[in-house]
Design a protein around this motif. Structure first.
Motif, PDB file in Angstrom:
ATOM      1  N   ARG A 288      -8.823  41.771  26.669  1.00 53.50           N
ATOM      2  CA  ARG A 288      -7.706  41.045  27.260  1.00 53.50           C
ATOM      3  C   ARG A 288      -6.818  40.384  26.199  1.00 53.50           C
ATOM      4  O   ARG A 288      -5.606  40.261  26.389  1.00 53.50           O
ATOM      5  CB  ARG A 288      -8.237  39.975  28.225  1.00 53.50           C
ATOM      6  CG  ARG A 288      -8.780  40.533  29.523  1.00 53.50           C
ATOM      7  CD  ARG A 288      -9.233  39.407  30.430  1.00 53.50           C
ATOM      8  NE  ARG A 288      -9.865  39.923  31.635  1.00 53.50           N
ATOM      9  CZ  ARG A 288      -9.208  40.266  32.736  1.00 53.50           C
ATOM     10  NH1 ARG A 288      -7.887  40.162  32.746  1.00 53.50           N
ATOM     11  NH2 ARG A 288      -9.843  40.724  33.798  1.00 53.50           N
ATOM     12  N   LEU A 291      -4.319  42.870  24.767  1.00 55.28           N
ATOM     13  CA  LEU A 291      -3.420  43.261  25.852  1.00 55.28           C
ATOM     14  C   LEU A 291      -2.398  42.168  26.122  1.00 55.28           C
ATOM     15  O   LEU A 291      -1.217  42.438  26.391  1.00 55.28           O
ATOM     16  CB  LEU A 291      -4.225  43.552  27.122  1.00 55.28           C
ATOM     17  CG  LEU A 291      -4.997  44.873  27.144  1.00 55.28           C
ATOM     18  CD1 LEU A 291      -5.854  44.962  28.390  1.00 55.28           C
ATOM     19  CD2 LEU A 291      -4.040  46.051  27.080  1.00 55.28           C
ATOM     20  N   THR A 292      -2.845  40.920  26.050  1.00 54.49           N
ATOM     21  CA  THR A 292      -1.909  39.814  26.255  1.00 54.49           C
ATOM     22  C   THR A 292      -0.852  39.785  25.159  1.00 54.49           C
ATOM     23  O   THR A 292       0.343  39.567  25.426  1.00 54.49           O
ATOM     24  CB  THR A 292      -2.677  38.486  26.294  1.00 54.49           C
ATOM     25  OG1 THR A 292      -3.664  38.544  27.327  1.00 54.49           O
ATOM     26  CG2 THR A 292      -1.742  37.320  26.562  1.00 54.49           C
ATOM     27  N   MET A 294       0.160  42.367  23.427  1.00 52.28           N
ATOM     28  CA  MET A 294       1.051  43.511  23.630  1.00 52.28           C
ATOM     29  C   MET A 294       2.067  43.224  24.724  1.00 52.28           C
ATOM     30  O   MET A 294       3.260  43.552  24.586  1.00 52.28           O
ATOM     31  CB  MET A 294       0.222  44.746  23.999  1.00 52.28           C
ATOM     32  CG  MET A 294      -0.630  45.278  22.849  1.00 52.28           C
ATOM     33  SD  MET A 294      -1.727  46.599  23.389  1.00 52.28           S
ATOM     34  CE  MET A 294      -0.538  47.817  23.909  1.00 52.28           C
ATOM     35  N   ARG A 295       1.627  42.586  25.815  1.00 48.39           N
ATOM     36  CA  ARG A 295       2.568  42.275  26.894  1.00 48.39           C
ATOM     37  C   ARG A 295       3.619  41.273  26.414  1.00 48.39           C
ATOM     38  O   ARG A 295       4.805  41.371  26.766  1.00 48.39           O
ATOM     39  CB  ARG A 295       1.803  41.733  28.099  1.00 48.39           C
ATOM     40  CG  ARG A 295       2.687  41.435  29.301  1.00 48.39           C
ATOM     41  CD  ARG A 295       1.849  41.002  30.484  1.00 48.39           C
ATOM     42  NE  ARG A 295       1.066  42.111  31.018  1.00 48.39           N
ATOM     43  CZ  ARG A 295       1.554  43.028  31.850  1.00 48.39           C
ATOM     44  NH1 ARG A 295       2.832  42.974  32.226  1.00 48.39           N
ATOM     45  NH2 ARG A 295       0.790  44.004  32.298  1.00 48.39           N
ATOM     46  N   LEU A 298       6.103  43.081  24.203  1.00 45.07           N
ATOM     47  CA  LEU A 298       6.999  43.904  24.998  1.00 45.07           C
ATOM     48  C   LEU A 298       8.042  43.059  25.697  1.00 45.07           C
ATOM     49  O   LEU A 298       9.196  43.470  25.870  1.00 45.07           O
ATOM     50  CB  LEU A 298       6.192  44.699  26.040  1.00 45.07           C
ATOM     51  CG  LEU A 298       5.325  45.837  25.480  1.00 45.07           C
ATOM     52  CD1 LEU A 298       4.469  46.417  26.573  1.00 45.07           C
ATOM     53  CD2 LEU A 298       6.208  46.922  24.860  1.00 45.07           C
ATOM     54  N   ALA A 299       7.678  41.845  26.123  1.00 48.32           N
ATOM     55  CA  ALA A 299       8.649  40.983  26.782  1.00 48.32           C
ATOM     56  C   ALA A 299       9.715  40.494  25.815  1.00 48.32           C
ATOM     57  O   ALA A 299      10.875  40.274  26.198  1.00 48.32           O
ATOM     58  CB  ALA A 299       7.928  39.793  27.415  1.00 48.32           C
ATOM     59  N   ASN A 321       4.948  49.179  29.509  1.00 50.09           N
ATOM     60  CA  ASN A 321       4.470  48.216  30.501  1.00 50.09           C
ATOM     61  C   ASN A 321       3.513  48.868  31.498  1.00 50.09           C
ATOM     62  O   ASN A 321       2.524  48.266  31.923  1.00 50.09           O
ATOM     63  CB  ASN A 321       5.653  47.589  31.239  1.00 50.09           C
ATOM     64  CG  ASN A 321       6.325  46.490  30.435  1.00 50.09           C
ATOM     65  OD1 ASN A 321       5.649  45.646  29.861  1.00 50.09           O
ATOM     66  ND2 ASN A 321       7.656  46.499  30.381  1.00 50.09           N
ATOM     67  N   THR A 322       3.814  50.111  31.874  1.00 55.07           N
ATOM     68  CA  THR A 322       2.909  50.830  32.779  1.00 55.07           C
ATOM     69  C   THR A 322       1.563  51.055  32.125  1.00 55.07           C
ATOM     70  O   THR A 322       0.504  50.903  32.767  1.00 55.07           O
ATOM     71  CB  THR A 322       3.540  52.165  33.182  1.00 55.07           C
ATOM     72  OG1 THR A 322       4.797  51.924  33.822  1.00 55.07           O
ATOM     73  CG2 THR A 322       2.625  52.925  34.132  1.00 55.07           C
ATOM     74  N   VAL A 324       0.194  49.254  29.719  1.00 60.49           N
ATOM     75  CA  VAL A 324      -0.510  47.972  29.619  1.00 60.49           C
ATOM     76  C   VAL A 324      -1.107  47.580  30.974  1.00 60.49           C
ATOM     77  O   VAL A 324      -2.237  47.088  31.058  1.00 60.49           O
ATOM     78  CB  VAL A 324       0.451  46.889  29.095  1.00 60.49           C
ATOM     79  CG1 VAL A 324      -0.197  45.511  29.188  1.00 60.49           C
ATOM     80  CG2 VAL A 324       0.846  47.164  27.652  1.00 60.49           C
ATOM     81  N   ALA A 325      -0.343  47.766  32.048  1.00 55.44           N
ATOM     82  CA  ALA A 325      -0.863  47.455  33.383  1.00 55.44           C
ATOM     83  C   ALA A 325      -2.077  48.304  33.714  1.00 55.44           C
ATOM     84  O   ALA A 325      -3.052  47.831  34.317  1.00 55.44           O
ATOM     85  CB  ALA A 325       0.243  47.648  34.421  1.00 55.44           C
ATOM     86  N   GLU A 328      -5.016  46.922  31.811  1.00 51.50           N
ATOM     87  CA  GLU A 328      -5.526  45.721  32.460  1.00 51.50           C
ATOM     88  C   GLU A 328      -6.311  46.062  33.731  1.00 51.50           C
ATOM     89  O   GLU A 328      -7.321  45.426  34.038  1.00 51.50           O
ATOM     90  CB  GLU A 328      -4.364  44.786  32.784  1.00 51.50           C
ATOM     91  CG  GLU A 328      -3.754  44.118  31.561  1.00 51.50           C
ATOM     92  CD  GLU A 328      -2.626  43.190  31.942  1.00 51.50           C
ATOM     93  OE1 GLU A 328      -2.049  43.383  33.042  1.00 51.50           O
ATOM     94  OE2 GLU A 328      -2.326  42.272  31.151  1.00 51.50           O
TER      95      GLU A 328
END
Length: 483
Positions: A288, A291-292, A294-295, A298-299, A321-322, A324-325, A328
């Motif tokens: 996690r 991944l956090t 990376m998100r 990306l933002a 984003n897809t 990463v989702a 998750e």
């Protein structure tokens, strides 16, 4: 027919339904091959350990007491009876000889008085009477004792005169009538002189000893069987996911060893489950964090590249984003798989309300679901775990079908089931068991944990998940749960 994402469940603690059916069929065939005697014995022999143990104790006990009674009845009682009968017949014979050798016309009263006082024999003389056939009753009054035959044999040996014995006129006496030349001599003798009270003592000893031994054996075996029953209940509860802790060793040494072995196995399994849960939870937690990051990156990426590059990177950002989702979702699936077997405790719950909640959530996500349920069905389940099980099956069907039917029903008094039907392409029959293997991926490239978690949860309840052909044309997932 296309494939779909599948998963794997843990090794089953209970046999598969098909194997159980085959075992019952084989047992019926074996019973049919038995002879009539074996079938009769199988029908009357108790099924439980307590009944069989008591039968093992009772049968030899009855045989032994029967042999003892036969030895006493056939030997000792016969000897005593013959001796007592011979004594009474000798006394009657002596009185008859005294009467026959007394002078004609002499007073016989003193003979009767002496017999009543010294021999306990009441006598009377009937002058001129003659014995007839109707005066000789033959019906046996004491069928279980040899008194009548022994007395008759003794009188025949010692009197050498015509006589008969009446056992029916007086329940406390036997009346012997002897034919003399000038009349009939009536002799009334107490029956207690012909048998001994040790017979009653012996019978009481036989019955009392047998009853006492049987009661002691029943109490002892009941305590031993109680320990086995508690162990069996603990094992069955643990297999159904209802952990009541270690079992207290009690009973015989073998039963204590079995309980100790179960406690050791219970501790090892709990350690294994805990270690597996901690390991997968740690992996999920570690994943996690990147991944956090990376998100977050990306933002912030559109502002870093400026307005002129934002339009060109929009497609790439959407794809990232897809991804990463999806990662998750995979991490959440791993964590759910780790928690699925140990989460929550079994308690009575309304399965209909639980399934309605799952259906409502699926409808909010765009699924077309029809429900076929009774008003309510209270069943012992882990609510959160079972909700995840049904939700995974519904989600799996929603990905491949346009129409879904959820059914809740009680198959019989011991089993309830939740059925998920869809009109999708289904899974080939030969590939359905393969569908439960860990992280199996078929045509859709999924992680293969949806069915894995569902079967894991069902088997933790003591049930199972089975895949079948659906009446809607697609796949049917049947969740069976025991009471």
């Amino acid at each position: 027919m296309s494939d779909r994402t599948t998963g794997f469940g843990l090794p089953a603690d209970l046999a598969e339904e098909a194997e159980s059916t085959a075992a019952r069929t084989a047992a019926r065939r074996r019973r049919s091959r038995r002879g009539p005697l074996r079938r009769w014995l199988h029908a009357i022999v108790p099924r439980g350990l307590l009944g069989r143990a008591l039968l093992i104790i009772l049968v030899p006990l009855l045989v032994l007491q029967g042999i003892a009674l036969q030895l006493f009845y056939g030997n000792h009682l016969g000897v005593i009876s013959r001796r007592l009968a011979a004594g009474m017949a000798g006394e009657i014979g002596m009185v008859v000889e005294m009467i026959q050798h007394s002078p004609p016309g002499a007073d016989r009263g003193w003979i009767f008085r002496e017999a009543a006082w010294r021999l306990d024999l009441s006598m009377a003389f009937e002058p001129g009477a003659v014995l007839s056939a109707r005066d000789q009753p033959r019906a046996a009054s004491l069928p279980l004792l040899p008194l009548e035959e022994d007395l008759e044999q003794a009188l025949r040996e010692r009197l050498l005169l015509r006589f008969d014995a009446d056992w029916q006129s007086d329940p406390r006496s036997v009346i012997v009538r002897v034919q003399l030349p000038d009349g009939i001599l009536h002799v009334e003798a107490p029956r207690k002189r012909l048998f001994t009270g040790t017979l009653y003592l012996f019978v009481i000893w036989l019955v009392g000893a047998s009853a006492l031994l049987f009661v002691v054996a029943a109490l002892f075996m009941k305590n031993q069987v109680r320990a086995l029953r508690r162990l069996a209940v603990a094992v069955e509860s643990f297999g159904l996911g209802r952990d009541h802790g270690p079992v207290k060793p009690e009973g015989a040494a073998e039963v204590r060893r079995a309980a100790t072995a179960f406690n050791r196995m219970h501790a090892r399994i709990r350690r294994f489950v805990t270690q597996r849960t901690d390991m997968l939870a740690g992996i999920s937690h570690d994943l996690r964090t990147p991944l956090t990051r990376m998100r977050l990156a990306l933002a912030m990426l559109p502002s870093a590249i400026g307005p002129e590059g934002a339009a060109a990177a929009e497609q790439d950002l959407a794809e990232l984003n897809t991804d990463v989702a999806e990662m998750e979702r995979m991490v959440a699936g791993y964590l759910a798989f780790a928690r699925g077997e140990v989460e929550g405790k079994t308690a009575p719950a309304d399965m209909v309300a639980l399934v309605e909640q799952v259906a409502a959530q699926a409808r909010r996500e765009g699924a077309a679901i029809a429900l076929r349920t009774p008003p309510a069905l209270i069943w012992p389940v882990r609510q959160d775990a079972l909700r995840r099980c049904v939700a995974n099956l519904v989600d799996n069907a929603r990905k491949h079908a346009g129409r879904i039917t959820l059914t809740v029903e009680q198959a019989d008094e011991r089993w309830a089931q939740v059925i998920v039907d869809d009109d999708g392409p289904g899974i080939r029959a030969e590939a359905r068991e393969e569908a439960f293997k860990p992280f199996a991926t078929l045509s859709d490239g999924g992680t293969g944990l949806g069915l894995a978690i569902a079967r894991d949860i069902a088997r933790a309840h003591g049930g199972d998940v089975m895949l079948e052909d659906s009446p809607l044309g697609g796949l049917r997932a049947r969740v069976r749960l025991p009471a």
